[in-house]
Design a protein around this motif. Sequence first.
Motif, PDB file in Angstrom:
ATOM      1  N   ALA A 689       0.819  -1.168  -0.114  1.00  0.00           N
ATOM      2  CA  ALA A 689       0.005  -0.081  -0.074  1.00  0.00           C
ATOM      3  C   ALA A 689       0.809   1.282  -0.161  1.00  0.00           C
ATOM      4  O   ALA A 689       2.014   1.352   0.582  1.00  0.00           O
ATOM      5  CB  ALA A 689      -0.905  -0.043   1.277  1.00  0.00           C
ATOM      6  N   LYS A 707      -8.502   8.234  -6.233  1.00  0.00           N
ATOM      7  CA  LYS A 707      -9.298   7.272  -6.848  1.00  0.00           C
ATOM      8  C   LYS A 707      -9.031   6.367  -7.946  1.00  0.00           C
ATOM      9  O   LYS A 707      -8.861   5.184  -8.233  1.00  0.00           O
ATOM     10  CB  LYS A 707     -10.814   7.529  -6.688  1.00  0.00           C
ATOM     11  CG  LYS A 707     -11.153   7.560  -5.474  1.00  0.00           C
ATOM     12  CD  LYS A 707     -12.950   7.729  -5.487  1.00  0.00           C
ATOM     13  CE  LYS A 707     -13.226   8.933  -6.100  1.00  0.00           C
ATOM     14  NZ  LYS A 707     -14.835   8.987  -5.966  1.00  0.00           N
ATOM     15  N   SER A 710      -5.511   4.373  -7.878  1.00  0.00           N
ATOM     16  CA  SER A 710      -5.894   3.145  -7.245  1.00  0.00           C
ATOM     17  C   SER A 710      -6.437   2.030  -8.299  1.00  0.00           C
ATOM     18  O   SER A 710      -6.081   1.012  -8.247  1.00  0.00           O
ATOM     19  CB  SER A 710      -6.862   3.202  -6.120  1.00  0.00           C
ATOM     20  OG  SER A 710      -8.243   3.457  -6.510  1.00  0.00           O
ATOM     21  N   GLN A 711      -7.352   2.745  -9.275  1.00  0.00           N
ATOM     22  CA  GLN A 711      -7.776   1.759 -10.053  1.00  0.00           C
ATOM     23  C   GLN A 711      -7.064   1.558 -11.414  1.00  0.00           C
ATOM     24  O   GLN A 711      -6.883   0.245 -11.582  1.00  0.00           O
ATOM     25  CB  GLN A 711      -9.168   2.506 -10.663  1.00  0.00           C
ATOM     26  CG  GLN A 711      -9.890   1.704 -11.831  1.00  0.00           C
ATOM     27  CD  GLN A 711     -11.022   2.053 -12.377  1.00  0.00           C
ATOM     28  OE1 GLN A 711     -11.298   3.437 -12.207  1.00  0.00           O
ATOM     29  NE2 GLN A 711     -12.075   1.384 -12.630  1.00  0.00           N
ATOM     30  N   ASP A 714      -3.871  -0.230  -9.934  1.00  0.00           N
ATOM     31  CA  ASP A 714      -4.089  -1.587  -9.046  1.00  0.00           C
ATOM     32  C   ASP A 714      -3.239  -1.458  -7.810  1.00  0.00           C
ATOM     33  O   ASP A 714      -2.539  -2.256  -7.486  1.00  0.00           O
ATOM     34  CB  ASP A 714      -3.645  -2.783  -9.932  1.00  0.00           C
ATOM     35  CG  ASP A 714      -4.416  -4.081  -9.017  1.00  0.00           C
ATOM     36  OD1 ASP A 714      -5.318  -3.813  -8.171  1.00  0.00           O
ATOM     37  OD2 ASP A 714      -3.874  -5.273  -9.140  1.00  0.00           O
ATOM     38  N   ARG A 715      -3.414  -0.189  -7.162  1.00  0.00           N
ATOM     39  CA  ARG A 715      -2.680   0.093  -5.785  1.00  0.00           C
ATOM     40  C   ARG A 715      -3.462   0.495  -4.942  1.00  0.00           C
ATOM     41  O   ARG A 715      -4.597   1.359  -5.203  1.00  0.00           O
ATOM     42  CB  ARG A 715      -1.619   0.977  -6.024  1.00  0.00           C
ATOM     43  CG  ARG A 715      -0.525   0.675  -7.082  1.00  0.00           C
ATOM     44  CD  ARG A 715       0.370  -0.558  -6.634  1.00  0.00           C
ATOM     45  NE  ARG A 715       0.968  -0.306  -5.268  1.00  0.00           N
ATOM     46  CZ  ARG A 715       2.276   0.189  -5.312  1.00  0.00           C
ATOM     47  NH1 ARG A 715       2.923   0.549  -6.372  1.00  0.00           N
ATOM     48  NH2 ARG A 715       2.850   0.255  -4.301  1.00  0.00           N
ATOM     49  N   GLU A 716      -3.401  -0.016  -3.739  1.00  0.00           N
ATOM     50  CA  GLU A 716      -4.045   0.468  -2.583  1.00  0.00           C
ATOM     51  C   GLU A 716      -3.323   1.789  -1.955  1.00  0.00           C
ATOM     52  O   GLU A 716      -2.220   2.007  -1.761  1.00  0.00           O
ATOM     53  CB  GLU A 716      -4.243  -0.195  -1.179  1.00  0.00           C
ATOM     54  CG  GLU A 716      -4.923   0.129  -0.199  1.00  0.00           C
ATOM     55  CD  GLU A 716      -4.811  -0.712   1.129  1.00  0.00           C
ATOM     56  OE1 GLU A 716      -5.410  -0.736   2.038  1.00  0.00           O
ATOM     57  OE2 GLU A 716      -4.146  -1.818   1.159  1.00  0.00           O
ATOM     58  N   HIS A 727      -9.304   5.910   2.376  1.00  0.00           N
ATOM     59  CA  HIS A 727      -8.600   4.423   1.742  1.00  0.00           C
ATOM     60  C   HIS A 727      -9.397   4.558   0.367  1.00  0.00           C
ATOM     61  O   HIS A 727     -10.383   4.407   0.246  1.00  0.00           O
ATOM     62  CB  HIS A 727      -9.355   3.293   2.615  1.00  0.00           C
ATOM     63  CG  HIS A 727      -8.990   3.609   4.145  1.00  0.00           C
ATOM     64  ND1 HIS A 727      -7.795   2.500   4.370  1.00  0.00           N
ATOM     65  CD2 HIS A 727      -9.060   4.157   5.119  1.00  0.00           C
ATOM     66  CE1 HIS A 727      -7.609   2.957   5.754  1.00  0.00           C
ATOM     67  NE2 HIS A 727      -8.305   3.699   6.324  1.00  0.00           N
ATOM     68  N   ARG A 729      -8.986   2.238  -3.072  1.00  0.00           N
ATOM     69  CA  ARG A 729      -8.894   0.876  -3.713  1.00  0.00           C
ATOM     70  C   ARG A 729      -9.832   0.504  -4.936  1.00  0.00           C
ATOM     71  O   ARG A 729     -10.915   0.571  -4.631  1.00  0.00           O
ATOM     72  CB  ARG A 729      -8.861  -0.234  -2.602  1.00  0.00           C
ATOM     73  CG  ARG A 729      -8.495  -1.538  -3.177  1.00  0.00           C
ATOM     74  CD  ARG A 729      -8.925  -2.882  -1.822  1.00  0.00           C
ATOM     75  NE  ARG A 729      -8.035  -2.898  -0.935  1.00  0.00           N
ATOM     76  CZ  ARG A 729      -8.419  -2.520   0.371  1.00  0.00           C
ATOM     77  NH1 ARG A 729      -9.550  -2.223   0.513  1.00  0.00           N
ATOM     78  NH2 ARG A 729      -7.277  -2.303   1.304  1.00  0.00           N
ATOM     79  N   ASN A 730      -9.240   0.051  -6.002  1.00  0.00           N
ATOM     80  CA  ASN A 730     -10.174  -0.209  -7.063  1.00  0.00           C
ATOM     81  C   ASN A 730     -10.824   0.948  -7.588  1.00  0.00           C
ATOM     82  O   ASN A 730     -12.183   0.487  -7.838  1.00  0.00           O
ATOM     83  CB  ASN A 730     -10.788  -1.421  -6.979  1.00  0.00           C
ATOM     84  CG  ASN A 730      -9.972  -2.775  -6.265  1.00  0.00           C
ATOM     85  OD1 ASN A 730      -8.824  -2.855  -7.020  1.00  0.00           O
ATOM     86  ND2 ASN A 730     -10.506  -3.402  -5.630  1.00  0.00           N
TER      87      ASN A 730
END
Length: 739
Positions: A689, A707, A710-711, A714-716, A727, A729-730
């Motif tokens: 992360a 946002k 993260s998509q 592909d990273r948190e 947070h 994710r995706n």
Amino acid sequence: MASFSTAQPLSLPRHPTFSNPNQPTANNDRSSHTISLIDRCSNLRQLKQIHAQMVRTGLFSDPYSASKLFAISALSHFASLDYACKVFDQIPQPNSFTWNTLIRAYASGPDPLRSISVFLDMVSDSRFGPNKYTFPFLIKAAAEVSSLSLGQSLHGMAVKSAVGCDVFVANSLIHCYFSCGDLDSACKVFSTIQEKDVVSWNSMITGFVQKGSPDKALELFKKMESEDVKASHVTMVGVLSACAKTRNLEFGRRVCSYIEENRVNVNLTLANAMLDMYTKCGSIEDAKRLFDKMEERDNVTWTTMLDGYAILEDYEAAREVLNSMPKKDIVAWNALISAYEQNGKPNEALLVFHELQLQKNIKLNQITLVSTLSACAQVGALELGRWIHSYIKKHGIRLNFYVTSALIHMYSKCGDLEKAREVFSSVERRDVFVWSAMIGGLAMHGCGNEALDMFYKMQEANVKPNGVTFTNVFCACSHSGLVDEAELLFKEMESSYGIVPQEKHYACIVDVLGRSGYLEKAVKFIEAMPIPPSASVWGALLGACKIHANLSLAERACTRLLELEPRNDGAHVLLSNIYAKSGKWESVSELRKHMRVTGLKKEPGCSSIEIDGTIHEFLSGDNEHPMCEKVYGKLNEVMERLKANGYEPEMSQVLQIIDEEEMKEQSLNLHSEKLAICYGLISTEAPKAIRVIKNLRVCGDCHSVAKLISQLYDREIIVRDRYRFHHFRNGQCSCNDFW
């Protein structure tokens, strides 16, 4: 002038010197020689040899000689309670002196309550009952375990035995009642003493200081002097401690003058108390003069000076003291780490900690770990926090409430809420600080309902919440829109929990109402406050006005805030941003001109990210980082990829007067959190992360960018801003609001 005196850590009252009733008026030569040998014993082996000789010669049957041997076995510096009990059991008819000696030994030992068992055995022997020498040691045992009920029972027995007013018994009772937190009973006992000695006064003064009533200690000392009781050096230490706690430099100086004028014996303990008073009261000049004159110094002396400089934020001088110490112990290192951490310099605290790690023969203790974990929490140093947690496990360091709370706080503020939950679940005993830390962690991660559940579980566990607990619960409600729940708990604070709401609690409720759009209700709440609204209350309302674009109310809130804090740069910036979002650029210019004229500067946006244990910081438009070229190269790549997937910059987030659209977009791209995220992308690989700490609020455009990153990558991504966590994710954000 009047005399003065000082309070120190809760000191035990002086015990009576009790004599052996079987002491012969004249000893034969053999007995005298044996007694002389016993007195000269320096270890247990020698004592056992004398014991064997006494048994062989029959001298052990002499009550005085036997009790003398027993007293040394039980009370000397090489005493052994196990051996002493064997000696006691061999004495045919123990006398009262011997019984009292055994009671005293147990009362001073690792299990003080064993003295009560010995006492019960003693009274079962009809030949002996308790006397004025028995009770002080029994009462000491009650004080050691803080058993108020036992202390009260012994008090009653002492009264029935007609020794309740004996000064030694009474002094012991005063100490016991203070140790158990019953100040009223201590005062009542003190008032019954017909002929108070200096220990009586010292016990009261010390007790008041220890239990948070230093003003009463000073008043009592004045009364002591008015009754012409000569103060001892213990009195002086106590009163100096009271002066330090009340920051009463004037009185403290008078105490020091009294010590000099009355030639009070100034030992190292008293000199350190004087030094502590000066540093706590902020008079570093007086402290330095005393320090330079001290012929004898110990680590307490040096650490007190270090603390004094740290209080004044003179870290260079504090560091010089540490470097000059003949022997640096962990207490001194802790003092410097704590000074940096508590004064908003967490990075400096961590640098000192890393230096401490290189020192040989110095073990980290719980205080070291708590201060360092707190510094880790402030800067988001998760890797170092994990190392400390591993160190705790490896070295078997006990997880007391403070260490547990610090670990939960560190993991929560560094973005690892699951690990915080794991630490919380791993401990069986939890006090209010542990519960509050976990509730606070859930709050900052937007888990409002879970935080409320935790609050009620806390009560099921019979742990009473405190003011911090309620602050954390209200914050949880604020970020989750739990308005009704927050209002209900606020109403119950005093009636159901006995906690009077403070300024911070009122500010929290204004924040709860304001964030959820109830601005009129928030205003009425402020108008109905029983205390004057603080700057934090108006600040909460101002923040809510920004969220909901209420310009007129924002101006009113900002005006009231600046009346209280004219140099609050945050309020000026927030109002300027509200003007900018409303398109009132003329007002923006006027406000920023006012800031320039008055010397107010906006706090620059700064984001940090930890990579391989090192904290990397980025300012907006930063060119100082050694890898800035690669960072900006990655930023350009990221923005092109985002645009290809439908991203459009949120120009409304540009709160500066910029005419060209291209320049507006560039201004947005230079935000510090974007730079930190890009550095994370080039420095780490999935699935690790990316954790970023932002000192200010995350803007809407950066929220959207995170946002999308993260998509697409592909990273948190976990971002902590001034108010909460986000947070990503995706392509989704788990927070139910981002403001």
